[in-house]
Design a protein around this motif. Structure first.
Motif, PDB file in Angstrom:
ATOM      1  N   GLY A  44      31.701  47.234  47.164  1.00 19.85           N
ATOM      2  CA  GLY A  44      32.287  46.385  48.187  1.00 19.85           C
ATOM      3  C   GLY A  44      33.802  46.399  48.129  1.00 19.85           C
ATOM      4  N   ASP A  45      34.387  45.426  48.792  1.00 20.65           N
ATOM      5  CA  ASP A  45      35.843  45.302  48.849  1.00 20.65           C
ATOM      6  C   ASP A  45      36.318  44.272  47.834  1.00 20.65           C
ATOM      7  OD1 ASP A  45      35.986  47.127  50.897  1.00 20.65           O
ATOM      8  OD2 ASP A  45      35.994  45.620  52.474  1.00 20.65           O
ATOM      9  N   PHE A  46      37.452  44.571  47.224  1.00 16.34           N
ATOM     10  CA  PHE A  46      38.063  43.658  46.276  1.00 16.34           C
ATOM     11  C   PHE A  46      39.496  43.406  46.737  1.00 16.34           C
ATOM     12  CE2 PHE A  46      39.978  42.295  42.273  1.00 16.34           C
ATOM     13  CZ  PHE A  46      39.001  41.425  41.805  1.00 16.34           C
ATOM     14  N   PRO A  47      39.904  42.146  46.854  1.00 12.50           N
ATOM     15  CA  PRO A  47      41.263  41.851  47.328  1.00 12.50           C
ATOM     16  C   PRO A  47      42.335  42.338  46.350  1.00 12.50           C
ATOM     17  CG  PRO A  47      39.861  39.886  47.351  1.00 12.50           C
ATOM     18  CD  PRO A  47      39.110  40.943  46.616  1.00 12.50           C
ATOM     19  N   VAL A  48      43.316  43.037  46.876  1.00 10.53           N
ATOM     20  CA  VAL A  48      44.437  43.500  46.060  1.00 10.53           C
ATOM     21  C   VAL A  48      45.134  42.312  45.403  1.00 10.53           C
ATOM     22  CG1 VAL A  48      46.709  44.614  46.171  1.00 10.53           C
ATOM     23  CG2 VAL A  48      44.760  45.636  47.363  1.00 10.53           C
ATOM     24  N   ALA A  49      45.195  41.197  46.104  1.00  8.37           N
ATOM     25  CA  ALA A  49      45.850  39.994  45.563  1.00  8.37           C
ATOM     26  C   ALA A  49      45.140  39.461  44.319  1.00  8.37           C
ATOM     27  CB  ALA A  49      45.900  38.909  46.633  1.00  8.37           C
ATOM     28  N   ASP A  50      43.876  39.853  44.114  1.00  7.11           N
ATOM     29  CA  ASP A  50      43.110  39.369  42.963  1.00  7.11           C
ATOM     30  C   ASP A  50      42.957  40.403  41.844  1.00  7.11           C
ATOM     31  OD1 ASP A  50      42.692  36.801  43.979  1.00  7.11           O
ATOM     32  OD2 ASP A  50      40.950  37.458  45.144  1.00  7.11           O
ATOM     33  N   LEU A  51      43.684  41.505  41.905  1.00  9.97           N
ATOM     34  CA  LEU A  51      43.586  42.507  40.840  1.00  9.97           C
ATOM     35  C   LEU A  51      43.938  41.936  39.469  1.00  9.97           C
ATOM     36  CD1 LEU A  51      44.966  45.734  42.565  1.00  9.97           C
ATOM     37  CD2 LEU A  51      42.601  45.240  41.903  1.00  9.97           C
ATOM     38  N   ALA A  52      44.715  40.851  39.438  1.00 14.33           N
ATOM     39  CA  ALA A  52      45.062  40.208  38.170  1.00 14.33           C
ATOM     40  C   ALA A  52      43.830  39.613  37.480  1.00 14.33           C
ATOM     41  CB  ALA A  52      46.115  39.125  38.394  1.00 14.33           C
ATOM     42  N   LEU A  53      42.706  39.503  38.204  1.00  7.64           N
ATOM     43  CA  LEU A  53      41.475  38.999  37.595  1.00  7.64           C
ATOM     44  C   LEU A  53      40.798  40.058  36.724  1.00  7.64           C
ATOM     45  CD1 LEU A  53      39.977  37.100  40.674  1.00  7.64           C
ATOM     46  CD2 LEU A  53      41.122  36.103  38.678  1.00  7.64           C
ATOM     47  N   LEU A  54      41.129  41.328  36.953  1.00  5.37           N
ATOM     48  CA  LEU A  54      40.580  42.381  36.095  1.00  5.37           C
ATOM     49  C   LEU A  54      41.193  42.241  34.706  1.00  5.37           C
ATOM     50  CD1 LEU A  54      40.672  45.430  38.541  1.00  5.37           C
ATOM     51  CD2 LEU A  54      38.688  44.056  37.879  1.00  5.37           C
ATOM     52  N   PRO A  55      40.504  42.728  33.691  1.00  8.89           N
ATOM     53  CA  PRO A  55      41.008  42.572  32.322  1.00  8.89           C
ATOM     54  C   PRO A  55      42.394  43.173  32.130  1.00  8.89           C
ATOM     55  CG  PRO A  55      38.723  43.275  32.306  1.00  8.89           C
ATOM     56  CD  PRO A  55      39.189  43.365  33.725  1.00  8.89           C
ATOM     57  N   ASN A  56      43.173  42.520  31.293  1.00  8.13           N
ATOM     58  CA  ASN A  56      44.517  42.981  30.926  1.00  8.13           C
ATOM     59  C   ASN A  56      44.456  44.434  30.460  1.00  8.13           C
ATOM     60  OD1 ASN A  56      47.009  41.871  31.097  1.00  8.13           O
ATOM     61  ND2 ASN A  56      46.872  40.721  29.178  1.00  8.13           N
ATOM     62  N   GLY A  57      45.400  45.230  30.872  1.00  6.82           N
ATOM     63  CA  GLY A  57      45.449  46.630  30.484  1.00  6.82           C
ATOM     64  C   GLY A  57      44.571  47.537  31.315  1.00  6.82           C
ATOM     65  N   HIS A  70      32.921  34.817  31.689  1.00  8.81           N
ATOM     66  CA  HIS A  70      33.975  34.103  32.410  1.00  8.81           C
ATOM     67  C   HIS A  70      34.798  35.053  33.270  1.00  8.81           C
ATOM     68  CE1 HIS A  70      32.848  30.528  30.274  1.00  8.81           C
ATOM     69  NE2 HIS A  70      33.039  31.129  29.110  1.00  8.81           N
ATOM     70  N   ALA A  71      35.180  36.190  32.689  1.00 10.00           N
ATOM     71  CA  ALA A  71      35.926  37.193  33.454  1.00 10.00           C
ATOM     72  C   ALA A  71      35.066  37.736  34.594  1.00 10.00           C
ATOM     73  CB  ALA A  71      36.384  38.327  32.545  1.00 10.00           C
ATOM     74  N   PHE A  72      33.774  37.974  34.323  1.00  6.29           N
ATOM     75  CA  PHE A  72      32.881  38.486  35.360  1.00  6.29           C
ATOM     76  C   PHE A  72      32.738  37.489  36.506  1.00  6.29           C
ATOM     77  CE2 PHE A  72      28.467  39.045  37.039  1.00  6.29           C
ATOM     78  CZ  PHE A  72      28.709  40.222  37.740  1.00  6.29           C
ATOM     79  N   ALA A  73      32.600  36.211  36.184  1.00  9.21           N
ATOM     80  CA  ALA A  73      32.457  35.189  37.226  1.00  9.21           C
ATOM     81  C   ALA A  73      33.685  35.161  38.130  1.00  9.21           C
ATOM     82  CB  ALA A  73      32.218  33.820  36.592  1.00  9.21           C
ATOM     83  N   ALA A  74      34.876  35.253  37.540  1.00  7.00           N
ATOM     84  CA  ALA A  74      36.106  35.236  38.333  1.00  7.00           C
ATOM     85  C   ALA A  74      36.193  36.470  39.232  1.00  7.00           C
ATOM     86  CB  ALA A  74      37.320  35.161  37.410  1.00  7.00           C
ATOM     87  N   VAL A  75      35.881  37.638  38.677  1.00  8.63           N
ATOM     88  CA  VAL A  75      35.909  38.878  39.463  1.00  8.63           C
ATOM     89  C   VAL A  75      34.858  38.811  40.568  1.00  8.63           C
ATOM     90  CG1 VAL A  75      35.420  41.362  39.371  1.00  8.63           C
ATOM     91  CG2 VAL A  75      36.916  40.312  37.653  1.00  8.63           C
ATOM     92  N   TRP A  76      33.664  38.331  40.246  1.00  5.03           N
ATOM     93  CA  TRP A  76      32.584  38.262  41.237  1.00  5.03           C
ATOM     94  C   TRP A  76      32.963  37.368  42.424  1.00  5.03           C
ATOM     95  CZ3 TRP A  76      28.454  41.163  42.082  1.00  5.03           C
ATOM     96  CH2 TRP A  76      27.572  40.734  43.068  1.00  5.03           C
ATOM     97  N   ARG A  77      33.573  36.228  42.134  1.00  2.00           N
ATOM     98  CA  ARG A  77      33.945  35.306  43.224  1.00  2.00           C
ATOM     99  C   ARG A  77      34.913  35.957  44.213  1.00  2.00           C
ATOM    100  NH1 ARG A  77      34.509  31.543  38.802  1.00  2.00           N
ATOM    101  NH2 ARG A  77      32.533  30.469  38.582  1.00  2.00           N
ATOM    102  N   ALA A  78      35.788  36.823  43.716  1.00  2.00           N
ATOM    103  CA  ALA A  78      36.712  37.541  44.601  1.00  2.00           C
ATOM    104  C   ALA A  78      36.016  38.733  45.279  1.00  2.00           C
ATOM    105  CB  ALA A  78      37.922  38.038  43.811  1.00  2.00           C
ATOM    106  N   PHE A  79      35.104  39.359  44.570  1.00  2.68           N
ATOM    107  CA  PHE A  79      34.413  40.564  45.041  1.00  2.68           C
ATOM    108  C   PHE A  79      33.344  40.240  46.084  1.00  2.68           C
ATOM    109  CE2 PHE A  79      31.132  43.943  43.924  1.00  2.68           C
ATOM    110  CZ  PHE A  79      31.813  45.004  44.473  1.00  2.68           C
ATOM    111  N   LYS A  80      32.568  39.214  45.849  1.00  3.13           N
ATOM    112  CA  LYS A  80      31.467  38.818  46.738  1.00  3.13           C
ATOM    113  C   LYS A  80      31.528  37.313  46.971  1.00  3.13           C
ATOM    114  CE  LYS A  80      29.255  42.850  46.850  1.00  3.13           C
ATOM    115  NZ  LYS A  80      29.031  43.608  48.069  1.00  3.13           N
ATOM    116  N   PRO A  81      32.578  36.833  47.667  1.00  4.31           N
ATOM    117  CA  PRO A  81      32.726  35.382  47.857  1.00  4.31           C
ATOM    118  C   PRO A  81      31.493  34.777  48.540  1.00  4.31           C
ATOM    119  CG  PRO A  81      34.388  36.605  49.119  1.00  4.31           C
ATOM    120  CD  PRO A  81      33.569  37.601  48.373  1.00  4.31           C
TER     121      PRO A  81
END
Length: 164
Positions: A44-57, A70-81
């Motif tokens: 699917g689509d992932f917002p560029v504005a939310d790339l900071a939700l991906l893991p550091n590095g 926790h990281a997965f939940a944050a990414v999922w909410r942006a990926f499949k709101p």
């Protein structure tokens, strides 16, 4: 010793030498590749504005992993709101991701290969020259964690830590 006995001994010695020679040329166990099971996958689509939700590095990389709920939940909410967050057993599995960092290309994770502790994600993409604007096409997949020491992303090795 009869002629037949000598022939039998000779054959046994030849087979033994052939077996030893064959074993000496077999690749080491850790060099073998193994296709990992893909337990679940999404694209699917992932917002560029939310790339900071991906893991550091891993925010600038084409591939990486999410190792905890926790990281997965944050990414999922942006990926499949608005969609329910899938249950993932992070004690046994990882969520890997793949995306094109140059163009907006729809992508799907087709195969995940493990070799020598390194996990390589093989994805299929559409071919476009559409620039990345507000969203990037991304794919996620759940794969077994066992034996994975790092994710291969080109020449970059992303260490897989026990960051549950």
């Amino acid at each position: 010793m009869t002629r037949d006995d000598r022939a039998g001994v000779g054959l046994t010695v030849c087979l033994f030498l052939f077996f030893i020679t064959g074993c000496a040329t077999l690749p080491a166990e850790e060099e073998k590749t193994k296709d990992l099971a893909i337990i679940e996958r999404w694209s699917g689509d992932f917002p560029v504005a939310d790339l900071a939700l991906l893991p550091n590095g891993q925010r600038h990389l084409r591939a990486g992993y999410i190792g905890g709920p926790h990281a997965f939940a944050a990414v999922w909410r942006a990926f499949k709101p608005g969609e329910k967050i899938p249950a993932v057993d992070f004690s046994r599995n990882l969520v890997v991701f793949s995306r094109n960092v140059d163009f907006y290309n729809r992508t799907t994770i087709m195969t995940v290969v493990l070799a020598g502790g390194g996990l390589e994600i093989l994805a299929m993409e559409t071919m476009s020259a559409m620039p990345i604007d507000d969203t990037v096409a991304m794919a996620l997949a759940v794969v077994p964690r066992s034996g994975v020491d790092f994710i291969l992303c080109g020449d970059v090795r992303v260490p897989v830590t026990d960051g549950r």
